[in-house]
Scaffold this active site. Structure first.
Site, PDB file in Angstrom:
ATOM      1  N   ASP A 110       0.816  -1.208   0.000  1.00 55.13           N
ATOM      2  CA  ASP A 110       0.000   0.000   0.000  1.00 55.13           C
ATOM      3  C   ASP A 110       0.858   1.270   0.000  1.00 55.13           C
ATOM      4  O   ASP A 110       0.520   2.264  -0.646  1.00 55.13           O
ATOM      5  CB  ASP A 110      -0.923   0.010   1.217  1.00 55.13           C
ATOM      6  CG  ASP A 110      -2.137  -0.899   1.030  1.00 55.13           C
ATOM      7  OD1 ASP A 110      -2.261  -1.511  -0.056  1.00 55.13           O
ATOM      8  OD2 ASP A 110      -2.953  -1.001   1.961  1.00 55.13           O
ATOM      9  N   GLY A 111       1.978   1.242   0.735  1.00 49.23           N
ATOM     10  CA  GLY A 111       2.845   2.418   0.790  1.00 49.23           C
ATOM     11  C   GLY A 111       3.429   2.773  -0.565  1.00 49.23           C
ATOM     12  O   GLY A 111       3.500   3.943  -0.950  1.00 49.23           O
ATOM     13  N   ARG A 171       4.353  16.977  24.124  1.00 49.50           N
ATOM     14  CA  ARG A 171       3.498  18.021  24.685  1.00 49.50           C
ATOM     15  C   ARG A 171       2.266  18.148  23.802  1.00 49.50           C
ATOM     16  O   ARG A 171       2.288  17.753  22.638  1.00 49.50           O
ATOM     17  CB  ARG A 171       4.223  19.365  24.739  1.00 49.50           C
ATOM     18  CG  ARG A 171       4.512  19.945  23.365  1.00 49.50           C
ATOM     19  CD  ARG A 171       5.453  21.120  23.412  1.00 49.50           C
ATOM     20  NE  ARG A 171       5.609  21.745  22.103  1.00 49.50           N
ATOM     21  CZ  ARG A 171       6.337  21.224  21.125  1.00 49.50           C
ATOM     22  NH1 ARG A 171       6.979  20.078  21.300  1.00 49.50           N
ATOM     23  NH2 ARG A 171       6.424  21.849  19.961  1.00 49.50           N
ATOM     24  N   ASP A 215      -2.114  16.023  20.369  1.00 53.69           N
ATOM     25  CA  ASP A 215      -0.820  15.760  19.722  1.00 53.69           C
ATOM     26  C   ASP A 215      -0.844  16.139  18.252  1.00 53.69           C
ATOM     27  O   ASP A 215       0.205  16.380  17.651  1.00 53.69           O
ATOM     28  CB  ASP A 215      -0.462  14.274  19.841  1.00 53.69           C
ATOM     29  CG  ASP A 215      -0.071  13.886  21.257  1.00 53.69           C
ATOM     30  OD1 ASP A 215       0.004  14.773  22.121  1.00 53.69           O
ATOM     31  OD2 ASP A 215       0.158  12.688  21.484  1.00 53.69           O
ATOM     32  N   THR A 247      -8.868   3.744   6.725  1.00 52.04           N
ATOM     33  CA  THR A 247      -8.405   2.483   7.304  1.00 52.04           C
ATOM     34  C   THR A 247      -6.935   2.540   7.704  1.00 52.04           C
ATOM     35  O   THR A 247      -6.342   1.505   8.021  1.00 52.04           O
ATOM     36  CB  THR A 247      -8.609   1.331   6.299  1.00 52.04           C
ATOM     37  OG1 THR A 247      -7.982   1.675   5.064  1.00 52.04           O
ATOM     38  CG2 THR A 247     -10.093   1.086   6.057  1.00 52.04           C
ATOM     39  N   TYR A 280      -4.008   5.644   9.416  1.00 55.62           N
ATOM     40  CA  TYR A 280      -3.673   6.330  10.665  1.00 55.62           C
ATOM     41  C   TYR A 280      -4.931   6.796  11.398  1.00 55.62           C
ATOM     42  O   TYR A 280      -5.033   6.710  12.625  1.00 55.62           O
ATOM     43  CB  TYR A 280      -2.770   7.518  10.341  1.00 55.62           C
ATOM     44  CG  TYR A 280      -1.993   8.095  11.509  1.00 55.62           C
ATOM     45  CD1 TYR A 280      -2.020   7.509  12.765  1.00 55.62           C
ATOM     46  CD2 TYR A 280      -1.228   9.248  11.331  1.00 55.62           C
ATOM     47  CE1 TYR A 280      -1.293   8.048  13.822  1.00 55.62           C
ATOM     48  CE2 TYR A 280      -0.497   9.792  12.372  1.00 55.62           C
ATOM     49  CZ  TYR A 280      -0.538   9.196  13.622  1.00 55.62           C
ATOM     50  OH  TYR A 280       0.170   9.730  14.653  1.00 55.62           O
ATOM     51  N   LEU A 300      -7.848   5.432  11.491  1.00 52.70           N
ATOM     52  CA  LEU A 300      -8.453   4.296  12.191  1.00 52.70           C
ATOM     53  C   LEU A 300      -7.723   4.022  13.495  1.00 52.70           C
ATOM     54  O   LEU A 300      -8.348   3.758  14.533  1.00 52.70           O
ATOM     55  CB  LEU A 300      -8.423   3.061  11.296  1.00 52.70           C
ATOM     56  CG  LEU A 300      -8.956   1.761  11.902  1.00 52.70           C
ATOM     57  CD1 LEU A 300     -10.433   1.886  12.234  1.00 52.70           C
ATOM     58  CD2 LEU A 300      -8.720   0.588  10.951  1.00 52.70           C
TER      59      LEU A 300
END
Length: 285
Positions: free
Chosen positions: A66-67, A151, A170, A181, A183, A185
Site C-alpha cells: 500500500d505504501g 506536549r 498531539d 483504514t 492512521y 483508524l
C-alpha cells in the site's frame, strides 16, 4: 489493455525477479511493458518521474504494498493512468493482488476484464502571514502534528472560513475515505467505504473526554491553524502528506485542505468487496 508500465519497490522485489516475470508474461502475450528505473526523490516527484512514463501507457502496475502504491499515486495523478497494486507483503487495502492471483489478474487485464474505481485525493497548502509557502497532495491523509518534545498543542480548526473548534492534542488527521483504514483508524476514526466522497477530521490523543471524529462533505474547505504555546511561546509543528512529504509549521501558520481536482484511478480485478477485505484485515490484527 496493450501498454503497461511497472513500478517496483526494490526492497520487496530485491533482484526484480517478480518484475521480470511480469514483463516476460505480458510481452509473451504481445503486449508492451516498460520498467521504471531506480527511484529517486526530487522537487517534482517522490518516487517515480512521470515524464519518463511512455505516453501510450494504459495501466501502471505497482509492485510492493500500500505504501508503494500511495507514492506512485501521488507522482502520476496528473497523468490519470489507472493503477493496479500487486502486494508483495502483507494483506493490503489498496494493493489487493497477491502472488497467488497475479497471473489470473494479468489475464483479466489482457482481456479487458476489469473495472476502474475513482479514489478521492486531498490537496493541502500551508500559509504563513497570508503567503503560500508550500503545498502537496495526498491519497490517504494529511496530518498536522507537533514537532519536538512530548506536549500537547492547540490546533484551531475552521470550516469554510468559519471557526469550528480548538483541540489541545498531539495532532490532527484529515483523511480521505481511502485513508480511513490507516492512521485515522488507529486514532479512533471511523471506517468509510473508499467509494465515498468525504473528509474525516480526527484528533490525535486529545486532552478531553468527549472528542470524536467529524465527517465533512468533500465540497468543504478545512483549515487548521497552529495555536500559541504556553506563556505565549511560539509552537513548532509539521504537516505530513501521506506520511511522506513534510512541511514545517509555526504558531499562526494555517494549512488549507480540500478535495483535489483529480482522483486516483484504481484498477479493480477481483470481485472481492471492500467489506471482505476489511473482514480479512481485521481477522489478522
Amino acid at each position: 489493455m496493450d501498454h503497461f508500465y511497472l513500478i517496483t519497490n526494490q526492497t520487496k522485489d530485491h533482484d526484480f525477479v517478480v518484475t521480470g516475470q511480469i514483463k516476460a508474461y505480458l510481452e509473451g502475450h504481445g503486449k508492451s511493458c516498460s520498467v521504471r528505473g531506480e527511484g529517486t526523490h526530487s522537487a517534482n516527484y517522490r518516487f517515480t518521474n512521470p515524464d519518463k512514463i511512455p505516453p501510450d501507457t494504459e495501466c501502471i502496475l505497482v509492485l510492493g504494498g500500500d505504501g508503494t502504491l500511495l507514492q506512485a499515486a501521488r507522482d502520476v495523478v496528473n497523468l490519470q493512468i489507472p493503477l493496479l497494486g500487486i502486494n508483495l507483503g502483507t494483506l493490503g487495502y489498496l494493493a489487493e493482488i497477491d502472488m497467488k492471483s497475479l497471473y489470473l489478474a494479468l489475464d483479466h487485464l489482457i482481456s479487458d476484464e476489469y473495472e476502474i474505481e475513482r479514489r478521492m485525493m486531498l490537496t493541502g497548502c500551508v500559509y504563513r502571514d497570508g503567503v503560500r509557502i508550500a503545498g502537496d497532495i495526498a491519497l490517504n491523509d494529511i496530518v498536522i502534528t507537533r514537532e519536538g518534545g512530548l506536549r500537547v498543542v492547540r490546533f484551531n480548526n475552521f470550516v469554510n472560513g468559519e471557526f469550528l473548534n480548538s483541540y489541545h492534542a498531539d495532532g490532527i488527521i484529515v483523511s480521505t475515505p481511502t485513508g480511513s483504514t490507516g492512521y485515522s483508524l488507529s486514532a479512533g476514526g471511523p471506517i468509510i467505504s473508499p467509494s465515498a466522497s468525504l473528509m474525516v477530521m480526527t484528533p490525535l490523543a486529545p486532552h478531553t473526554l468527549n472528542t470524536r471524529s467529524i465527517v465533512f462533505p468533500s465540497e468543504d474547505v478545512i483549515e487548521v491553524e497552529v495555536g500559541m504555546g504556553r506563556d505565549g511561546n511560539t509552537e513548532h509543528g509539521m504537516a505530513y502528506f501521506d506520511g511522506d512529504t513534510s512541511v514545517p509549521m509555526v504558531t499562526g501558520d494555517r494549512i488549507v485542505i480540500k478535495k483535489a481536482k483529480k482522483d486516483t484511478l484504481i484498477v479493480k480485478i477481483s470481485n472481492i468487496s471492500f467489506l471482505e477485505t476489511l473482514r480479512k484485515k481485521m481477522a489478522n490484527i
